[in-house]
Scaffold this motif. Structure first.
Motif, mmCIF file in Angstrom:
data_model
loop_
_atom_site.group_PDB
_atom_site.id
_atom_site.type_symbol
_atom_site.label_atom_id
_atom_site.label_comp_id
_atom_site.label_asym_id
_atom_site.label_seq_id
_atom_site.Cartn_x
_atom_site.Cartn_y
_atom_site.Cartn_z
ATOM 1 N N SER A 1 0.826 -1.207 0.000
ATOM 2 C CA SER A 1 0.000 0.000 0.000
ATOM 3 C C SER A 1 0.861 1.257 0.000
ATOM 4 C CB SER A 1 -0.928 -0.004 1.218
ATOM 5 O OG SER A 1 -1.809 1.096 1.183
ATOM 6 N N LEU A 2 1.952 1.235 0.758
ATOM 7 C CA LEU A 2 2.865 2.379 0.786
ATOM 8 C C LEU A 2 3.496 2.603 -0.584
ATOM 9 C CD1 LEU A 2 4.553 4.568 2.162
ATOM 10 C CD2 LEU A 2 6.148 2.780 2.870
ATOM 11 N N ALA A 3 3.941 1.520 -1.228
ATOM 12 C CA ALA A 3 4.580 1.648 -2.541
ATOM 13 C C ALA A 3 3.609 2.214 -3.572
ATOM 14 C CB ALA A 3 5.100 0.280 -2.996
ATOM 15 N N VAL A 4 2.380 1.687 -3.597
ATOM 16 C CA VAL A 4 1.380 2.195 -4.541
ATOM 17 C C VAL A 4 1.074 3.658 -4.242
ATOM 18 C CG1 VAL A 4 -0.998 1.943 -5.342
ATOM 19 C CG2 VAL A 4 0.393 -0.092 -4.949
ATOM 20 N N ALA A 5 0.978 3.999 -2.957
ATOM 21 C CA ALA A 5 0.694 5.388 -2.574
ATOM 22 C C ALA A 5 1.822 6.326 -3.008
ATOM 23 C CB ALA A 5 0.483 5.484 -1.068
ATOM 24 N N MET A 6 3.068 5.877 -2.896
ATOM 25 C CA MET A 6 4.195 6.714 -3.307
ATOM 26 C C MET A 6 4.216 6.913 -4.820
ATOM 27 S SD MET A 6 5.540 7.721 -0.593
ATOM 28 C CE MET A 6 6.978 8.533 -1.301
ATOM 29 N N VAL A 7 3.814 5.893 -5.550
ATOM 30 C CA VAL A 7 3.717 6.042 -7.001
ATOM 31 C C VAL A 7 2.615 7.035 -7.349
ATOM 32 C CG1 VAL A 7 3.133 4.833 -9.151
ATOM 33 C CG2 VAL A 7 4.659 3.769 -7.493
ATOM 34 N N ARG A 8 1.505 6.953 -6.615
ATOM 35 C CA ARG A 8 0.441 7.943 -6.801
ATOM 36 C C ARG A 8 0.936 9.342 -6.450
ATOM 37 N NH1 ARG A 8 -4.751 7.313 -8.766
ATOM 38 N NH2 ARG A 8 -5.607 8.444 -6.990
ATOM 39 N N GLN A 9 1.843 9.432 -5.480
ATOM 40 C CA GLN A 9 2.420 10.725 -5.128
ATOM 41 C C GLN A 9 3.195 11.316 -6.303
ATOM 42 O OE1 GLN A 9 0.623 11.734 -2.675
ATOM 43 N NE2 GLN A 9 2.389 12.791 -1.872
ATOM 44 N N ALA A 10 3.939 10.476 -6.967
ATOM 45 C CA ALA A 10 4.681 10.944 -8.131
ATOM 46 C C ALA A 10 3.728 11.438 -9.214
ATOM 47 C CB ALA A 10 5.562 9.816 -8.672
ATOM 48 N N LEU A 11 2.612 10.738 -9.360
ATOM 49 C CA LEU A 11 1.600 11.165 -10.322
ATOM 50 C C LEU A 11 1.016 12.517 -9.928
ATOM 51 C CD1 LEU A 11 -0.189 7.747 -10.791
ATOM 52 C CD2 LEU A 11 0.839 9.046 -12.638
ATOM 53 N N MET A 12 0.751 12.690 -8.624
ATOM 54 C CA MET A 12 0.180 13.944 -8.146
ATOM 55 C C MET A 12 1.149 15.109 -8.313
ATOM 56 S SD MET A 12 -2.879 13.478 -7.284
ATOM 57 C CE MET A 12 -2.868 12.351 -8.673
ATOM 58 N N SER A 13 2.423 14.858 -8.053
ATOM 59 C CA SER A 13 3.409 15.932 -8.219
ATOM 60 C C SER A 13 3.475 16.377 -9.675
ATOM 61 C CB SER A 13 4.789 15.465 -7.736
ATOM 62 O OG SER A 13 5.256 14.386 -8.513
ATOM 63 N N SER A 14 3.347 15.432 -10.582
ATOM 64 C CA SER A 14 3.344 15.799 -11.999
ATOM 65 C C SER A 14 2.066 16.541 -12.359
ATOM 66 C CB SER A 14 3.490 14.551 -12.877
ATOM 67 O OG SER A 14 2.409 13.650 -12.666
#
Length: 526
Positions: free
Chosen positions: A454-467
């Motif tokens: 869940s943390l890994a998926v959330a961090m990938v979503r974070q990268a998406l949000m930053s973009s």
């Protein structure tokens, strides 16, 4: 469709065992014939019962409201058109600078309350101020992701995280109706973004951890399809609302989302994998029986004996808020893998969020442009759903990012002089971005074990949000220079997509629960 395979079949044992003889046996002898925890879960939910299907659809519906709140600013924050009135001087025309004309010389094409820019007389402020609500939303997503990313892997759980996130996003969206100025509006969008940050990760992980590996890819795409449906609903609602206040669009999207939160609270099951990792054996067994009823009661007795034995002590790992972060950072292979996926996600997010949010920069009808983008995303979700099980993860990501990047750059090359071709290239680019977005999220949850998934998926979503935050700035700059939007979008996704060569292939692999199990599996694969 239902899974009738018993959790522990007779073929798994060297000879038939009765329940009484198995209970009398010593624990070590039982452990020799018992499969691993992953195999137990896979045997119980490895098929696809109707209860699993309905549960996956219910969980994935959160993406529908996620999609609405993500792209709602396309319509609520649109630039307002105007015209010269009968009191205008001879210097007033469609090419005039509205800020240099007297107020009596022009009028809005629609009532002033239709958009917040005209309602609050912000037509002459900088593009940064006009884009502040959209930027605030993505900044909230960014902050919320960092704050909430490890929570779902802790004792809080996936279901509770989904409920809290969706409720926060929806309530803040509803309160937006009462905004009196752009600062209050931006603040509420920021709060809504904080809530929205964990919806995608919680939904994806929760839905895929309740099915076996044979159906993981298809179930994972349910959320992307629901997100598309949410996006698809916006042009229709906005068109019906075109002469009404922009506030009504928030009412129509937030109230159904609040009712959905109640369904999550009372009808959605927690992940059985996460429950096992937390040592909550009884709840995990109850969830397995509810999702895929097992006809062989003896199998449940064996499972209960197994989970009570010493072998479980080696596999059970109660996670806390910070342990999952520590585990990702301590394991070099995990941190390198996470960094590579996040870089790829950043490039994809630039395109995925930038394309639909920037259609106003194209010389084309706004409602039609958005509708065409949605219609491009719909087949993307369906194609991914049916073919994700056959696709190589690495090759798919690499090929799709290249096509998307080249098409985006070509949008700048052809220019506004060829509007139809420009829109066609934009749609090809967005279609590929949508498809690779779906593939990458499935890829991510296969790359990491349950304890940090869940943390890994959330961090990938974070990268998406930053973009997404960066894309809103590029879109504002692209109003005067097209290369700063679509040209930069294309270059970024091309460069970031190359990082996929650093990742292993995962198609057809089983999910692991611990870091050690993940390492052992990949070592044997080599």
């Amino acid at each position: 469709m239902a899974n009738a395979t018993p959790l522990l079949s007779q073929s798994d044992l060297s000879q038939p065992l009765s329940l009484s003889s198995s209970i009398e046996s010593e624990t070590p002898s039982v452990e020799k014939v018992l499969p691993s925890l992953d195999e137990f879960i896979e045997q119980s939910i490895g098929g696809f019962a109707w209860a699993q299907l309905l549960h996956a659809i219910l969980v994935s519906l959160a993406w529908l409201f996620d999609g609405q709140q993500t792209f709602i600013s396309i319509f609520t924050d649109a630039e307002t058109t105007w015209h010269c009135n009968h009191l205008s001087t001879e210097d007033c025309n469609s090419g005039s600078n509205i800020c240099l004309l007297p107020k009596t010389a022009w009028e809005w094409d629609k009532p002033a309350y239709t958009f917040f820019i005209s309602e609050w007389s912000l037509e002459c402020v900088s593009s940064i101020i006009k884009g502040l609500p959209a930027t605030s939303f993505f900044m909230g997503c960014l902050l919320g992701g960092f704050l909430l990313a490890p929570v779902a892997d802790s004792s809080f759980g996936r279901k509770n995280m989904l409920f809290l996130s969706c409720l926060t996003m929806s309530v803040a969206a509803l309160l937006t109706v009462f905004s009196t100025n752009i600062w209050m509006y931006s603040a509420l969008r920021f709060i809504s973004g904080i809530g929205r940050a964990s919806i995608g990760a919680s939904t994806l992980v929760l839905s895929t951890e309740t099915v076996g590996k044979a159906w993981r890819g298809q179930v994972g795409t349910f959320g992307f399809l629901c997100c598309t449906l949410g996006f698809l609903s916006l042009p229709a609602m906005a068109y019906m609302n075109r002469s009404s206040s922009w506030r009504l669009l928030y009412v129509w999207t937030s109230i159904p989302a609040i009712f959905y939160c109640l369904l999550v609270r009372f009808l959605v099951c927690e992940s059985p994998r996460w429950l096992f990792m937390q040592g909550r054996k009884e709840e995990a067994l109850a969830t397995l029986e509810k999702l895929a009823p097992m006809e062989n009661n003896t199998s449940l007795k064996f499972l209960d004996l197994y989970l009570s034995g010493a072998f479980l002590k080696q596999e059970k790992m109660k996670m806390n808020l910070h342990l999952s972060i520590k585990m990702l950072l301590e394991k070099r292979w995990a941190s390198r893998r996470l960094l590579a996926v996040m870089v790829i996600a950043f490039g994809i997010g630039i395109m995925y969020y930038g394309m639909p949010l920037g259609v106003g920069n194209l010389a084309y009808n706004l409602y039609l442009s958005v509708m065409l983008n949605v219609l491009a995303e719909m087949p993307s979700s369906l194609i991914t759903m049916f073919y994700i099980g056959k696709w190589s993860r690495r090759s798919s990501v690499l090929d799709l990012t290249i096509i998307s990047g080249v098409s985006s750059i070509m949008c700048v090359v052809v220019g506004h002089g060829m509007k139809e071709l420009q829109v066609g290239l934009e749609l090809i680019s967005f279609f590929c971005a949508c498809t690779v977005f779906s593939v990458l999220m499935i890829y991510t949850l296969e790359l990491f074990p349950t304890c940090v998934r869940s943390l890994a998926v959330a961090m990938v979503r974070q990268a998406l949000m930053s973009s997404g935050t960066v894309s809103t700035i590029l879109i504002a700059a692209g109003k005067t220079n097209a290369f700063l939007s679509y040209g930069v979008f294309g270059l970024l996704i091309l460069c970031c997509g190359l990082f996929v060569v650093c990742l292993p292939e995962t198609n057809g692999s089983s999910l692991c629960d611990t870091m050690e199990e993940q390492e052992h599996k990949e070592a044997n694969a080599c």
